[in-house]
Design an enzyme around this catalytic site. Structure first.
Site, PDB file in Angstrom:
ATOM      1  CD  GLU A   1      13.224 -60.153 -45.514  1.00  0.00           C
ATOM      2  OE1 GLU A   1      12.644 -61.069 -44.908  1.00  0.00           O
ATOM      3  OE2 GLU A   1      12.718 -59.568 -46.486  1.00  0.00           O
TER       4      GLU A   1
ATOM      5  CG  HIS B   1      23.392 -67.856 -71.644  1.00  0.00           C
ATOM      6  ND1 HIS B   1      22.845 -68.689 -70.697  1.00  0.00           N
ATOM      7  CD2 HIS B   1      22.346 -67.426 -72.407  1.00  0.00           C
ATOM      8  CE1 HIS B   1      21.531 -68.752 -70.865  1.00  0.00           C
ATOM      9  NE2 HIS B   1      21.202 -67.998 -71.890  1.00  0.00           N
TER      10      HIS B   1
ATOM     11  CB  THR C   1      19.082 -52.103 -41.900  1.00  0.00           C
ATOM     12  OG1 THR C   1      18.717 -53.477 -42.003  1.00  0.00           O
ATOM     13  CG2 THR C   1      20.575 -51.960 -42.127  1.00  0.00           C
TER      14      THR C   1
ATOM     15  CD  GLN D   1      28.852 -87.740 -69.407  1.00  0.00           C
ATOM     16  OE1 GLN D   1      30.069 -87.674 -69.252  1.00  0.00           O
ATOM     17  NE2 GLN D   1      28.185 -88.889 -69.444  1.00  0.00           N
TER      18      GLN D   1
ATOM     19  CB  THR E   1      24.394 -62.277 -43.914  1.00  0.00           C
ATOM     20  OG1 THR E   1      24.763 -62.677 -42.583  1.00  0.00           O
ATOM     21  CG2 THR E   1      24.405 -60.757 -44.016  1.00  0.00           C
ATOM     22  CB  SER E   2      24.752 -66.944 -46.136  1.00  0.00           C
ATOM     23  OG  SER E   2      24.011 -66.826 -47.335  1.00  0.00           O
TER      24      SER E   2
END
Length: 384
Positions: free
Chosen positions: A363, A338, A126, A279, A365-366
């Site tokens: 490595e 939480h 990069t 639930q 991107t989406s």
């Protein structure tokens, strides 16, 4: 695909899990807070062969296959995303590149000290203006007598600030629009090589990330890896394996978040009941578990195909895409479960979320993974 792990794989998982629970989990929050490279832990991991997971034993490694590496990585990332990332850049990028594409002399000289953890590796691709668009890189390498002269800057390089050996990609030809990229082994004491800015990051803070500057850096002619101008092909193969590793990291972080959320749901009470009895909470945790298991199976499938010598680029991209987005979703939901405590450093879920985010970026991107998947699909169906 046989979904049953071999006894050897089960043993790998057991040994690494015990090491992580004993050596990494107790200090994971501390090393993140201090943003210090965990030298002591790395030395201990080297003794287990984890600094050369897929390198043959005769060259100092553990001789694991890709499934074994995947199982070990999940366990390590469950304990610390930072340490898992250090091993990613060292094992799957730098070391694998030299081992798979280097010549006999390069393997014998550079692989053993890396595989034994005596030296730390980094992989420099990069640049400030070239991330996903690799072919736009500006770093160049020109042969001058018996030396390659490298000029340029690399950005966001994992392990860069502490690396002893860096695999550097550079342009070696640019004629009539045709780009030739080659890879070089650069040692930290090479003339003209220096570490620039060291970045402070949102997460994965114990894993150092920095800028590397090559100011007419001179390396021996024999430090060229593979064929000149054919490095881009090798880079793609290295990234495919790296994506399997990142997917395994994502599974480990998501698993850690799920385990913490499940435990907390049985400890926390509201309206006179454990929140695990509601639930809505049960469904939230169930949905997380389904995506976690799907992520693990996608990752193991990609690893299985690589071990069989079959094409796995699409499967690696699918695993990396789904697992990284699952890790992000899981950690956010764990914080939500939480409540206010999840937003504090009293619980590790905030660290899990910060660590998970990079996995959707690094490595590939989406968005790049979706492009890879689409291109592989069109090839499979004979479409242009």
């Amino acid at each position: 695909m046989n979904l049953d792990l071999t006894p050897e794989h089960e043993m790998i998982r057991k040994v690494v899990r015990e090491f992580v629970e004993r050596e990494i989990m107790p200090v994971a929050g501390e090393i993140d807070e201090k943003e210090e490279f965990p030298w002591e832990i790395i030395r201990k991991m080297a003794k287990l062969g984890l600094m050369g997971m897929m390198i043959p034993e005769q060259l100092g490694g553990a001789g694991l296959d890709t499934i074994g590496m995947t199982l070990a990585t999940e366990e390590i990332a469950r304990g610390s995303g930072s340490i898992a990332l250090i091993l990613d850049a060292h094992n799957c990028l730098a070391l694998e590149h030299i081992y798979n594409f280097g010549n006999k002399e390069q393997r014998e000289r550079f692989v053993p000290p890396l595989a034994k953890g005596e030296k730390i590796g980094a992989w420099a691709l990069t640049e400030p203006m070239a991330g996903s668009d690799v072919k736009s890189m500006q770093t160049t390498a020109r042969l001058n007598g018996e030396k390659w002269v490298i000029k340029g800057t690399k950005m966001f390089i994992t392990n860069g600030p502490v690396a002893d050996i860096v695999v550097v990609m550079a342009k070696t030809r640019d004629e009539r629009g045709k780009v030739g990229i080659s890879a070089f082994i650069v040692e930290k004491d090479s003339p003209g090589f220096q570490v620039g800015q060291v970045f402070r990051k949102l997460g994965l803070k114990a894993s150092p990330t920095g800028e590397l500057v090559f100011d007419n850096c001179k390396v021996p002619r024999e430090n060229l890896i593979g064929e000149v101008n054919h490095g881009f092909r090798d880079v793609l193969q290295v990234l495919n394996t790296g994506r399997v590793y990142v997917a395994a990291m994502a599974v480990g972080i998501a698993r850690a978040a799920l385990e913490q959320a499940l435990k907390y749901s049985f400890e926390r009470t509201q309206f006179g009941r454990r929140i695990a009895d509601f639930q809505g909470v049960q469904w939230m945790i169930a949905d997380i578990n389904v995506k976690l298991e799907a992520s693990r199976l996608l990752t193991l499938k990609a690893a299985h195909l690589r071990d069989k010598g079959k094409k796995f680029a699409k499967e690696a991209a699918m695993a990396k895409l789904f697992a990284s987005e699952t890790a992000m979703e899981t950690t956010i939901k764990a914080i939500q479960l939480h409540g206010g405590y999840g937003y504090t450093k009293d619980y590790p879920v905030e660290r899990f979320m910060r660590d998970a985010k990079l996995l959707e970026i690094g490595e590939g991107t989406s968005e790049i993974q979706r492009t890879v998947i689409f291109k592989q699909l069109t090839k499979e169906h004979g479409l242009k």
